[in-house]
Enzyme design. Structure first.
Site, PDB file in Angstrom:
ATOM      1  N   ARG A  32      46.040  49.692  43.038  1.00 23.00           N
ATOM      2  CA  ARG A  32      45.077  50.172  44.288  1.00 23.00           C
ATOM      3  C   ARG A  32      46.132  50.007  45.697  1.00 23.00           C
ATOM      4  NH1 ARG A  32      42.213  46.358  47.778  1.00 23.00           N
ATOM      5  NH2 ARG A  32      40.974  47.381  49.441  1.00 23.00           N
ATOM      6  N   LYS A 217      32.524  53.230  47.690  1.00 30.24           N
ATOM      7  CA  LYS A 217      32.672  51.815  47.736  1.00 30.24           C
ATOM      8  C   LYS A 217      31.213  51.314  48.420  1.00 30.24           C
ATOM      9  CE  LYS A 217      36.422  49.789  49.410  1.00 30.24           C
ATOM     10  NZ  LYS A 217      37.442  49.482  50.339  1.00 30.24           N
ATOM     11  N   THR A 275      36.420  42.168  44.404  1.00 28.98           N
ATOM     12  CA  THR A 275      36.436  41.347  45.575  1.00 28.98           C
ATOM     13  C   THR A 275      36.029  39.861  45.168  1.00 28.98           C
ATOM     14  OG1 THR A 275      35.436  42.963  47.107  1.00 28.98           O
ATOM     15  CG2 THR A 275      36.102  40.789  48.059  1.00 28.98           C
TER      16      THR A 275
END
Length: 467
Positions: A32, A217, A275
């Site tokens: 990413r 997202k 995350t």
């Protein structure tokens, strides 16, 4: 073979060629590029190095360019503000003057217009909590609810507030253009709020003749409320738990994650859990037991991929983080999954045919699913059904499709040229599997392919035994 894929965010800790090589060797499937921090020169430098290393390793590695999105931030301060509960902090817009002791400017012109008296404002990843008392044209006066220190350029969250910012800023547009030129495989759309945000990015990519897939997202309550529309429009869904955990009540976050994963498997779209998976490993060589359980839960739910952020971008132990994910994923996959894919919708004949092949592979010991695909669709169908034992070997003549399939659960793509004779193509694939010790004599190959019958192409399922 590990079926859950691993995404690594690149940064200062992982930009060196030797570290990138180790990440690929340990099993990173997607890298990413976080455009909230990355410069264009940095992207131009690192992308060709990744492509070269992946080719040398003989593994498809995809690239995800992640847009910054419409971030609302506080401005610069001469010195940090020491806030206490019951105190007053005033947000100003367009450099308006404040009469309060503590004030800070905000980069969003519509800030005062969007918030309402009684709203909660969260700053610096939720560490600072404020209550809106009153507002004017260019100011918002708040009561401080938590003791904290406010520094410059801190991120602001407005839970439940519909913010009238564009889904793609001018910076995002420039970043997407760069990503298209560099041939990235996925584009992440940050703070997506509605279906038309995704459609806007789709039009831009089409106009630029890019086949990059869109990762939506999910980061706020508005996106959660219309999650089925998001899943329908996007190519991939990301449960971005950082901002989502601030925007929603923390006790709701595990339920939201599970619901999104379930809906993605039902509607046939890959899903990423992201995350703070191994947040403690930014500074520590070993994860906490709670982090291991969190990772194990995402693997058990059969998310397509797990994403590392700060752990690999700025952490001290990026390679070790990938190894932890690999070990946990392999162990949990052996114990079974949540079986959400049993509720997958099968809407057309091809999906039903692939489902039949998966059922057949599940009934045979030592079976492998072999899919020959031009655009990746049949392989994606097979992946979404989460075969119980059989890995999915996807063969395609397209390097681009090969890289994109690297994100999909249980799918191991490989580029090969398709011959005019299907039997020759199958023989080439079988030879490649045996050479790489991915299939052994006696294994059954459940093959999904097109067969030429006169002038027509017929979808077929075959079973062959490896000799």
């Amino acid at each position: 073979m590990r079926k859950t894929k691993i995404i690594c965010t690149l940064g200062p800790a992982t930009e060196k060629t030797e570290v990138l090589r180790q990440l690929i060797q340990k099993g990173s499937d997607v890298f990413r590029l976080n455009m909230s921090h990355a410069s264009h020169d940095w992207v131009r430098d690192i992308v060709p190095r990744i492509r070269m290393l992946a080719q040398t390793a003989g593994r498809p590695v995809a690239l995800l360019l992640d847009t910054q999105g419409p971030a609302i931030r506080t401005g610069d301060l001469k010195s940090s503000l020491h806030l206490k509960p019951g105190g007053i902090l005033e947000f100003t817009v367009n450099g308006a003057k404040s009469k309060e002791r503590y004030s800070v400017d905000v980069n969003y012109r519509g800030f005062a217009k969007d918030v309402t008296v009684g709203d909660t404002i969260l700053v610096d990843n939720g560490l600072i909590k404020l209550l809106v008392l009153d507002k004017g044209k260019n100011r918002v006066r708040c009561e401080v609810l938590t003791r904290a220190i406010l520094g410059s350029r801190r991120h602001i969250n407005l839970p439940g507030v519909r913010v009238n910012l564009p889904s793609l800023t001018s910076k995002d547009m420039a970043d997407v253009s760069l990503g298209v030129k560099m041939g990235v495989d996925f584009v992440g759309l940050s703070f997506v709020r509605e279906k038309r945000d995704i459609e806007q990015l789709r039009k831009i990519l089409c106009r630029k003749k890019s086949k990059a897939q869109i990762v939506a997202k999910i980061e706020d309550q508005l996106a959660v409320r219309s999650i089925d529309k998001m899943i329908e429009s996007a190519d991939v869904i990301m449960v971005a738990r950082g901002d989502l955990g601030i925007e929603c009540p923390m006790e709701d976050l595990p339920i939201i994650q599970r619901r999104i994963v379930k809906n993605c498997l039902r509607l046939g779209k890959p899903v990423i859990v992201a995350t703070q998976l191994l947040e403690s490993m930014i500074t520590n060589p070993l994860p906490t037991r709670a982090e291991i359980t969190d990772v194990a839960n995402a693997v058990f739910e059969q998310a397509d991929a797990l994403m590392l952020s700060g752990e690999t971008a700025i952490g001290r132990y990026p390679v070790e983080c990938v190894e932890v994910l690999r070990r946990v994923a392999l162990r949990i996959e052996r114990s079974g999954g949540a079986r959400y894919a049993e509720n997958a919708l099968l809407e057309d004949t091809r999906q039903k045919m692939v489902a039949s092949a998966v059922t057949l592979a599940n009934s045979l010991q030592d079976s492998k699913l072999v899919v020959f695909t031009l655009r990746g669709r049949m392989a994606r169908y097979a992946s979404n059904l989460r075969p119980e034992r059989a890995p999915i070997f996807a063969f395609t003549p397209s390097e681009e499709v090969c890289r994109q399939l690297a994100l999909y659960w249980g799918t191991f793509p490989a580029p090969i040229d398709f011959a005019g004779d299907p039997d020759k193509t199958i023989a080439t694939a079988e030879k490649l599997l045996r050479k790489n010790k991915l299939a052994a004599p006696g294994n059954r190959l459940v093959i999904i392919s097109d067969v030429q019958m006169g002038r027509a192409m017929i979808d077929s399922i075959q079973v062959r035994v490896v000799k």
